[in-house]
Scaffold this motif. Structure first.
Motif, PDB file in Angstrom:
ATOM      1  N   THR A   1       0.737  -1.332   0.165  1.00  0.00           N
ATOM      2  CA  THR A   1      -0.094  -0.021  -0.030  1.00  0.00           C
ATOM      3  C   THR A   1       1.061   1.474  -0.039  1.00  0.00           C
ATOM      4  O   THR A   1       2.007   1.106   0.163  1.00  0.00           O
TER       5      THR A   1
ATOM      6  N   THR B   1       0.455   3.682   2.189  1.00  0.00           N
ATOM      7  CA  THR B   1       0.723   3.894   3.556  1.00  0.00           C
ATOM      8  C   THR B   1       2.086   4.076   4.096  1.00  0.00           C
ATOM      9  O   THR B   1       2.799   2.879   3.784  1.00  0.00           O
ATOM     10  N   ASN B   2       2.455   5.020   4.727  1.00  0.00           N
ATOM     11  CA  ASN B   2       3.818   5.253   5.150  1.00  0.00           C
ATOM     12  C   ASN B   2       3.761   4.453   6.614  1.00  0.00           C
ATOM     13  O   ASN B   2       3.374   4.927   7.572  1.00  0.00           O
ATOM     14  N   VAL B   3       4.114   3.358   6.788  1.00  0.00           N
ATOM     15  CA  VAL B   3       4.150   2.495   8.008  1.00  0.00           C
ATOM     16  C   VAL B   3       5.417   2.705   8.796  1.00  0.00           C
ATOM     17  O   VAL B   3       5.804   1.920   9.894  1.00  0.00           O
TER      18      VAL B   3
ATOM     19  N   LYS C   1       3.645   6.632  15.819  1.00  0.00           N
ATOM     20  CA  LYS C   1       2.862   7.676  14.834  1.00  0.00           C
ATOM     21  C   LYS C   1       2.831   9.115  15.318  1.00  0.00           C
ATOM     22  O   LYS C   1       1.813   9.499  15.283  1.00  0.00           O
TER      23      LYS C   1
END
Ligand SMILES: Cc1cc2nc3c(=O)[nH]c(=O)nc-3n(C[C@H](O)[C@H](O)[C@H](O)COP(=O)(O)O)c2cc1C
Length: 159
Positions: free
Chosen positions: A2, A4-6, A150
């Motif tokens: 994805t 998304t920056n995980v 996060k």
């Protein structure tokens, strides 16, 4: 995969790096991770050309203080003020816990634990110096730790 920056999902222990050499001392917010357990090695990444990095290089040691759950404000203060620009100990009125096994360390009241380390190795990478430390002294101060994930602070709860 994805978009998304995980990257920032990795939960990290919030720590204070307490450093000293000669007449100079400093304390900064960072994160830390163990390298191995049987061999008590830990790793920290410190931005180059900051006072903390200079004092670790000069002294060959540093103390990792695991921040306590109630030290969110202190973590932001020590993580946004440069030791070259201000005396953080006076500016933030830091009171240190007296620990006979770590007399030159600053262990802010309310911290969870501390690990005094001697530099075992290191590596320069893209503006940071990675220090591997061997833990030579440690103590549990009985407070729960503060976690960073996060871009926010958390406490621990049983899973
Ligand atoms: C939660 C948090 C974690 C941080 N982790 C690191 C880190 O791992 N390495 C680093 O170089 N700076 C980190 N910082 C930023 C430093 O604490 C900040 O640049 C500090 O002013 C450096 O202090 P000094 O100039 O006295 O050495 C972090 C800041 C915060 C708020």
């Amino acid at each position: 995969m994805t978009d998304t920056n995980v990257f920032q999902w990795l939960p990290c222990s919030v720590v204070f790096l307490s450093t000293a050499h000669g007449e100079q001392r400093d304390i900064m917010t960072a994160t830390a991770m163990f390298v191995s357990e049987k061999n008590p090695l830990v790793v920290v990444s410190v931005a180059k050309d900051h006072l903390s990095e200079k004092l670790i290089k000069e002294s060959g040691k540093f103390t990792i203080v695991i921040a306590g759950q109630g030290q969110k404000d202190l973590a932001m203060q020590l993580g946004s003020t440069e030791g070259d620009a201000a005396n953080k100990f006076e500016k933030f009125s830091i009171t240190s816990v007296a620990e006979p096994a770590c007399v030159s360390c600053c262990i802010p009241e309310g911290s969870a634990a501390w690990l005094a380390c001697e530099v075992e190795g290191g590596h320069d990478i893209e503006g940071y110096r990675i220090f591997i430390g061997r833990v030579v002294e440690q103590n549990d101060l009985g407070n729960p730790p503060l976690i960073w994930q996060k871009n926010k602070f958390y406490g621990l709860t049983p899973a």
